[in-house]
Design an enzyme around this catalytic site. Structure first.
Site, short mmCIF file in Angstrom:
data_model
loop_
_atom_site.label_atom_id
_atom_site.label_comp_id
_atom_site.label_asym_id
_atom_site.label_seq_id
_atom_site.Cartn_x
_atom_site.Cartn_y
_atom_site.Cartn_z
N SER A 45 -10.24 0.65 4.02
CA SER A 45 -9.40 0.24 5.15
C SER A 45 -8.74 1.48 5.74
CB SER A 45 -8.32 -0.73 4.69
OG SER A 45 -8.93 -1.94 4.31
N GLU B 85 -3.79 4.13 6.68
CA GLU B 85 -3.73 3.88 5.23
C GLU B 85 -4.47 5.03 4.52
OE1 GLU B 85 -4.66 -0.09 3.77
OE2 GLU B 85 -5.64 0.75 2.00
N ARG C 230 0.82 -1.23 0.00
CA ARG C 230 0.00 0.00 0.00
C ARG C 230 0.85 1.28 0.00
NH1 ARG C 230 -2.54 -3.44 -1.24
NH2 ARG C 230 -4.36 -4.38 -0.29
C1 LIG Z 1 -15.68 0.30 0.25
C2 LIG Z 1 -14.19 0.44 -0.03
C3 LIG Z 1 -13.45 -0.70 -0.30
C4 LIG Z 1 -12.06 -0.60 -0.56
N1 LIG Z 1 -11.34 -1.74 -0.82
C5 LIG Z 1 -10.03 -1.64 -1.12
C6 LIG Z 1 -9.25 -2.81 -1.42
O1 LIG Z 1 -9.74 -3.93 -1.43
N2 LIG Z 1 -7.95 -2.66 -1.73
C7 LIG Z 1 -7.35 -1.43 -1.74
O2 LIG Z 1 -6.15 -1.36 -2.05
N3 LIG Z 1 -8.06 -0.31 -1.46
C8 LIG Z 1 -9.37 -0.39 -1.15
N4 LIG Z 1 -10.08 0.74 -0.85
C9 LIG Z 1 -9.38 2.05 -0.81
C10 LIG Z 1 -9.35 2.83 -2.13
O3 LIG Z 1 -10.42 2.44 -2.97
C11 LIG Z 1 -8.02 2.65 -2.87
O4 LIG Z 1 -6.93 3.12 -2.10
C12 LIG Z 1 -8.01 3.40 -4.21
O5 LIG Z 1 -6.86 3.01 -4.92
C13 LIG Z 1 -8.03 4.92 -4.05
O6 LIG Z 1 -8.31 5.49 -5.31
P1 LIG Z 1 -9.02 6.91 -5.43
O7 LIG Z 1 -9.15 7.23 -6.87
O8 LIG Z 1 -10.29 6.93 -4.65
O9 LIG Z 1 -7.94 7.85 -4.74
P2 LIG Z 1 -8.16 8.94 -3.59
O10 LIG Z 1 -8.77 8.30 -2.40
O11 LIG Z 1 -8.83 10.13 -4.15
O12 LIG Z 1 -6.63 9.30 -3.26
C14 LIG Z 1 -5.83 8.33 -2.62
C15 LIG Z 1 -4.37 8.71 -2.86
O13 LIG Z 1 -4.06 8.54 -4.24
C16 LIG Z 1 -3.48 9.73 -4.76
N5 LIG Z 1 -3.87 9.86 -6.18
C17 LIG Z 1 -5.10 9.76 -6.72
N6 LIG Z 1 -5.03 9.93 -8.06
C18 LIG Z 1 -3.73 10.17 -8.35
C19 LIG Z 1 -3.01 10.46 -9.55
N7 LIG Z 1 -3.63 10.54 -10.75
N8 LIG Z 1 -1.68 10.66 -9.48
C20 LIG Z 1 -1.02 10.59 -8.28
N9 LIG Z 1 -1.65 10.32 -7.12
C21 LIG Z 1 -2.99 10.11 -7.16
C22 LIG Z 1 -4.03 10.84 -3.90
O14 LIG Z 1 -3.17 11.97 -3.93
C23 LIG Z 1 -4.06 10.16 -2.54
O15 LIG Z 1 -2.77 10.20 -1.96
C24 LIG Z 1 -11.45 0.67 -0.58
C25 LIG Z 1 -12.23 1.82 -0.33
C26 LIG Z 1 -13.58 1.71 -0.07
C27 LIG Z 1 -14.37 2.96 0.18
#
Ligand SMILES: Cc1cc2nc3c(=O)[nH]c(=O)nc-3n(C[C@H](O)[C@H](O)[C@H](O)COP(=O)(O)OP(=O)(O)OC[C@H]3O[C@@H](n4cnc5c(N)ncnc54)[C@H](O)[C@@H]3O)c2cc1C
Length: 311
Positions: free
Chosen positions: A227, A297, A178
């Site tokens: 998480s 996280e 992560r």
């Molecule tokens: C119900 C639920 C279930 C989930 N299950 C999982 C799982 O099974 N496994 C898992 O790994 N995660 C899980 N997550 C967490 C989340 O979905 C992941 O971490 C996902 O990758 C975040 O993507 P996001 O677009 O929402 O990023 P955001 O939450 O908007 O941002 C997260 C981070 O990514 C960075 N970021 C976003 N886009 C970019 C970009 N284009 N360039 C550089 N940095 C960027 C942001 O700056 C920030 O630091 C879950 C979340 C929820 C709500």
């Protein structure tokens, strides 16, 4: 206390082709549905527009990129500087040779999983269950069921804070659990992902299993940030939280999920401060009970509301 003044900040920035707005609410752009505004919010038209504005943005202005906010807690006082949210210009998915898929970083992970299914490409099914974008997956090394982004990334394109373009190999991303060790200022714009030959029926079945398993074990329809804490080596965060007696524990409408203790939920009307305080309370109680320190996280950004204590 820093006060946000988006209108004043706008005057220091050139006009991009995309949208640039002052004092834009961010709560509805995150899963938790809490938090204050972005001082300015930039939605670039495409990669060149992104590079142009970054190059022309004075160095003292902080820049932060968000995806769809599924791993994000925006504090109640908002985010100083420029928040960038990628949209349509980063939304293409295309088939490359050798079971590879090229995807813009605004593309939801689930869309890539479905695209892979349509083309009988295996190995990408785990993306079905992660509700973020490809950009978020690249930065978080998102993963599930024993696979993570590190296992499928060939290379990523990115723009740095000064507007220069980079292409990063899998090794350049310095992935661990992560975590991505690539420079913090990089904004990813595109990913080339490696799949493998697959059988359409089997992939479809595996995707259905992921969906069912998720709905049974996670509060996927709640206002949550996924998480909350990383799993410490050799432990599961949810178990440590459960053993500390915190299943269902709440601070106002901010609550530890009954279904999955590592998920915090906004039951309606919670503030970011309450959610963050709940997280910090969990960290203290788990430390007292087990001696183990939990690491967030979820990414927390921005500043507390005026007059609020720092969480
Ligand atoms: C119900 C639920 C279930 C989930 N299950 C999982 C799982 O099974 N496994 C898992 O790994 N995660 C899980 N997550 C967490 C989340 O979905 C992941 O971490 C996902 O990758 C975040 O993507 P996001 O677009 O929402 O990023 P955001 O939450 O908007 O941002 C997260 C981070 O990514 C960075 N970021 C976003 N886009 C970019 C970009 N284009 N360039 C550089 N940095 C960027 C942001 O700056 C920030 O630091 C879950 C979340 C929820 C709500």
């Amino acid at each position: 206390m820093t006060r946000l003044d988006g209108e004043k900040l706008l005057k220091r920035l050139p006009k991009p082709r995309g949208r640039l707005d002052a004092n834009m609410p961010l709560a509805d752009l995150t899963w938790f549905r809490v938090g204050g505004p972005a001082e300015v919010l930039f939605s670039p038209a495409d990669e060149a527009d992104l590079a142009y504005l970054l190059k022309e943005t004075p160095d003292d202005i902080p820049v932060y990129v968000i995806g769809v906010g599924s791993n994000l807690l925006v504090r109640d006082g908002g985010v100083p500087g420029m928040v960038i949210r990628l949209g349509k210009g980063f939304g293409d998915v295309a088939l490359e040779g050798g079971y590879r898929i090229k995807a813009g970083t605004a593309v939801p992970d689930v869309r890539v999983a479905r695209f892979a299914l349509d083309h009988s490409i295996g190995g990408l099914t785990f993306l079905r269950g992660i509700p973020g974008t490809i950009g978020g997956a690249l930065r978080m090394n998102g993963g599930a069921y024993g696979r993570e982004t590190k296992d499928i990334l060939v290379e990523a394109r990115a723009v740095d804070r000064r507007g220069s373009l980079h292409v990063l190999s899998n090794t350049d991303m310095q992935y661990t659990y992560r975590h991505c060790g690539a420079p913090e200022d990089l904004i990813f714009t595109q990913a080339l992902l490696q799949g493998e030959a697959g059988n359409k029926d089997e992939i479809a079945r595996a995707m259905d299993e992921v969906t069912e398993r998720r709905e049974a074990t996670q509060p996927v329809k709640s206002r949550t940030g996924g998480s909350t804490f990383k799993n410490p080596p050799g432990h599961k965060s949810w178990q440590l939280i459960d053993q500390a007696g915190l299943r269902g524990f709440s601070i106002g409408p901010a609550k530890v999920s009954e279904l999955h203790c590592n998920f915090l939920i906004n039951e309606g009307g919670a503030t970011a401060a309450q959610i963050e305080e709940l997280g910090e309370t969990i960290r203290h109680r788990v430390k007292d009970k087990s001696g183990i320190v939990l690491d967030w996280e979820i990414k927390r950004i921005g500043i507390p509301a005026e007059g609020a204590d720092h969480a």
